[in-house]
Design an enzyme around this catalytic site. Sequence first.
Site, PDB file in Angstrom:
ATOM      1  N   HIS A 295       0.819  -1.210   0.000  1.00 41.45           N
ATOM      2  CA  HIS A 295       0.000   0.000   0.000  1.00 41.45           C
ATOM      3  C   HIS A 295       0.859   1.268   0.000  1.00 41.45           C
ATOM      4  CE1 HIS A 295      -3.729   1.947  -0.038  1.00 41.45           C
ATOM      5  NE2 HIS A 295      -4.365   1.290   0.918  1.00 41.45           N
ATOM      6  N   ASP A 299      -2.230   2.367  -4.509  1.00 43.29           N
ATOM      7  CA  ASP A 299      -3.467   2.779  -3.856  1.00 43.29           C
ATOM      8  C   ASP A 299      -4.548   1.730  -4.094  1.00 43.29           C
ATOM      9  OD1 ASP A 299      -2.353   5.136  -2.918  1.00 43.29           O
ATOM     10  OD2 ASP A 299      -2.876   6.244  -4.741  1.00 43.29           O
TER      11      ASP A 299
END
Length: 324
Positions: A295, A299
């Site tokens: 992450h 995204d």
Amino acid sequence: PQASAPAQPAAPPAEKKAPAPTASTAIPDGLALAPSVRRLIAEKHLDVTKIQGTGPGGRISKGDILLHLEKAPAGIPEAPPVAAAPTFPAPVATEERKPMSPIRKRIAERLLASKQNTAMLTTFNEIDMSRAMAIRSLYKDAFQKRHGVALGFMSFFVKACVEALKEVPEINAFIDGNDLIYHNYQHIGVAVGTDRGLVVPVIRHAERMGFAQVEKAIVDYVAKIKENRLELADLEGGTFTVSNGGVYGSLLSTPILNTPQSGILGMHKIEKRPVVIDDQIVIRPMMYVALSYDHRVVDGKGAVTFLKRVKEFVENPERMALEV
């Protein structure tokens, strides 16, 4: 002559003792019963308090016993003999200590580093494998005859990932210090389970390959692994990984990133399930797929978009040929 002592009368024969009564049929102390009556009570396991005596003074006779048995023939059932429980030797708790093999030690180090040093997250989707299975069934003989290798589902997913990585390039990127390194090529690692542990040989420049070349590359790596010819260079340089837990029966899992890569796709078991298509419930061969990603680099929108594109390509393989 001296008178002799009078002869003593002969002792009566010893009475035969009746069997000892059980606790439930014990004869009260002081109750006068003939030996034969006592023996019969013990043999039949009778409760003397429930027997009406008709002899002098209410004494119980053998006839009273027989009359009682006629009225209640079942009496108290004799307890069956209890077999001795078999004895077994007590189990011995044993332990065995083995040193970790170099490859298992390296795998452990890399997996631990992946969990500790990445912001890993997993997103899921499911793929209808009907079209891919139909195409594979239709062309597998011709494919085998022309290319010399079998047509498997791994090539469908490798090619689908290549096309999806072109659209979501951050999943094909690495973190290097404070920089992001984007790759304009797709080196796809394919996780293979072996007796020694999990290895991930890399199919280099998968974007330049067709289905047959991908299948040949996988077959060559499997042969190398079996013959212990796999080299360190075969495991280096991957930019994305595909892992197929479905070959072992896994229905759903969260694959761990193969650092420094930012994404890994987990394939799973194909299973027929009811799904709704055009407002109708139908049975289709479905596969859950999972995308684990870093992450820090990717995204949620990019991850979901990537997995959706993989789904579209596998459900309609002709889109990969037409590049749409």
